[in-house]
Scaffold this motif. Structure first.
Motif, PDB file in Angstrom:
ATOM      1  N   ARG A   1       2.345   5.078  -1.058  1.00 26.63           N
ATOM      2  CA  ARG A   1       1.893   6.439  -1.353  1.00 26.63           C
ATOM      3  C   ARG A   1       2.804   7.003  -2.438  1.00 26.63           C
TER       4      ARG A   1
ATOM      5  N   THR B   1      -9.559  10.729 -13.245  1.00 22.18           N
ATOM      6  CA  THR B   1      -9.315   9.773 -12.156  1.00 22.18           C
ATOM      7  C   THR B   1     -10.553   9.535 -11.298  1.00 22.18           C
TER       8      THR B   1
ATOM      9  N   ALA C   1       0.837  -1.208   0.000  1.00 22.89           N
ATOM     10  CA  ALA C   1       0.000   0.000   0.000  1.00 22.89           C
ATOM     11  C   ALA C   1       0.869   1.254   0.000  1.00 22.89           C
TER      12      ALA C   1
ATOM     13  N   ASP D   1     -11.304   7.760  -4.277  1.00 21.10           N
ATOM     14  CA  ASP D   1     -11.065   7.389  -2.879  1.00 21.10           C
ATOM     15  C   ASP D   1      -9.588   7.200  -2.569  1.00 21.10           C
ATOM     16  N   ARG D   2      -8.772   7.154  -3.632  1.00 25.60           N
ATOM     17  CA  ARG D   2      -7.324   6.946  -3.437  1.00 25.60           C
ATOM     18  C   ARG D   2      -6.491   8.111  -3.952  1.00 25.60           C
ATOM     19  N   THR D   3      -7.149   9.199  -4.351  1.00 23.10           N
ATOM     20  CA  THR D   3      -6.438  10.296  -5.003  1.00 23.10           C
ATOM     21  C   THR D   3      -6.745  11.629  -4.343  1.00 23.10           C
ATOM     22  N   GLU D   4      -5.692  12.360  -3.992  1.00 24.82           N
ATOM     23  CA  GLU D   4      -5.811  13.725  -3.468  1.00 24.82           C
ATOM     24  C   GLU D   4      -5.176  14.669  -4.483  1.00 24.82           C
TER      25      GLU D   4
ATOM     26  N   ALA E   1      -3.079   3.878 -11.036  1.00 27.19           N
ATOM     27  CA  ALA E   1      -4.146   3.430 -10.147  1.00 27.19           C
ATOM     28  C   ALA E   1      -4.819   2.177 -10.686  1.00 27.19           C
TER      29      ALA E   1
ATOM     30  N   ASP F   1      -3.599  -1.015  -4.800  1.00 27.43           N
ATOM     31  CA  ASP F   1      -3.190  -0.782  -3.412  1.00 27.43           C
ATOM     32  C   ASP F   1      -2.454   0.541  -3.228  1.00 27.43           C
ATOM     33  N   TRP F   2      -2.237   1.276  -4.297  1.00 31.00           N
ATOM     34  CA  TRP F   2      -1.514   2.543  -4.197  1.00 31.00           C
ATOM     35  C   TRP F   2      -2.475   3.703  -3.952  1.00 31.00           C
ATOM     36  N   ARG F   3      -1.966   4.719  -3.234  1.00 30.36           N
ATOM     37  CA  ARG F   3      -2.689   5.973  -3.037  1.00 30.36           C
ATOM     38  C   ARG F   3      -1.838   7.101  -3.632  1.00 30.36           C
TER      39      ARG F   3
ATOM     40  N   TYR G   1     -11.058   6.529  -9.191  1.00 36.06           N
ATOM     41  CA  TYR G   1     -10.090   6.292  -8.113  1.00 36.06           C
ATOM     42  C   TYR G   1     -10.089   7.443  -7.112  1.00 36.06           C
TER      43      TYR G   1
END
Length: 224
Positions: free
Chosen positions: A47, A88, A45, A93-96, A63, A68-70, A91
């Motif tokens: 980052r 994106t 997992a 929920d996994r991307t800022e 992604a 499993d990557w953020r 994705y």
């Protein structure tokens, strides 16, 4: 890709997602190689920091390949990040996504970082500062991947013209490609391969290695 900082504010940036894959030779494979190279030191997992994330194409590719990557993506253009948000959206929920430059990125530490098709817009001091900011946010031993236009040997405009011809497609004439190359050479602060490597080392990266070459584009992987 071939504009300047202000061009990022043009509402037409939405076309970037459609146009860039045909303008950059092997872009989808570049994304695959980038994912593979980061994966060598980013197990589980992880980052990942993406600098110049506008458009979101590299985040989308990574992604999809690594569930499993953020990701934390920064870009100075809110308009480009709006496009990235759409690209994106599967994705979210996994991307800022953050409006700003590398200095505005979260402190991390990150398990890997990417900067694609961006550094060729920055002059030497801006580029070194950006690289230093990225290095500071990486875990020791993690990988950083960068790819962009470079000055290839003594025939910089020849290789830029070849890139322009590729981007222009079958209808692009030699004079058009040459004119585009001249404009890029005047507008973009491009560095030789040796200068590129020196900047990476000055920023604190180890073992910068060339892994991607496509007309005037070059890509490096290095270790924090």
């Amino acid at each position: 890709m071939t504009g300047n900082h202000t061009s990022f504010q043009d509402p037409a940036v939405a076309a970037y997602v459609l146009e860039t894959p045909r303008k950059v030779p092997g872009l989808s494979d570049l994304h695959k190689m980038t994912t593979q190279l980061l994966s060598e030191q980013a197990a589980g997992a992880a980052r990942v920091l993406v600098v110049g994330a506008g458009g979101g194409l590299e985040i989308q590719a990574m992604a999809a390949a690594r569930p499993d990557w953020r990701f934390a993506g920064v870009d100075p253009s809110a308009a480009m990040l709006d496009v990235a948000g759409q690209t994106t959206r599967d994705y979210v929920d996994r991307t800022e996504l953050i409006v700003g430059t590398a200095v505005d990125a979260p402190t991390g530490p990150f398990d890997g970082a990417v900067c694609l098709l961006t550094l060729h817009f920055l002059n030497r001091s801006e580029r070194l500062h950006t690289l230093q900011q990225i290095r500071e946010r990486l875990k020791p031993g993690s990988h950083f991947v960068a790819a962009h236009h470079a000055a290839v040997g003594r025939q910089k405009e020849v290789w830029l013209a070849r890139s322009a011809a590729f981007a222009g497609g079958p209808g692009c004439t030699a004079p058009q490609a040459a004119a585009s190359a001249k404009a890029m050479a005047e507008r973009l602060p491009l560095f030789s391969i040796e200068e590129e490597v020196d900047l990476y080392r000055q920023a604190g990266f180890r073992e910068p290695a060339l892994f991607y070459a496509a007309f005037s584009f070059r890509g490096w992987v290095m270790t924090a």
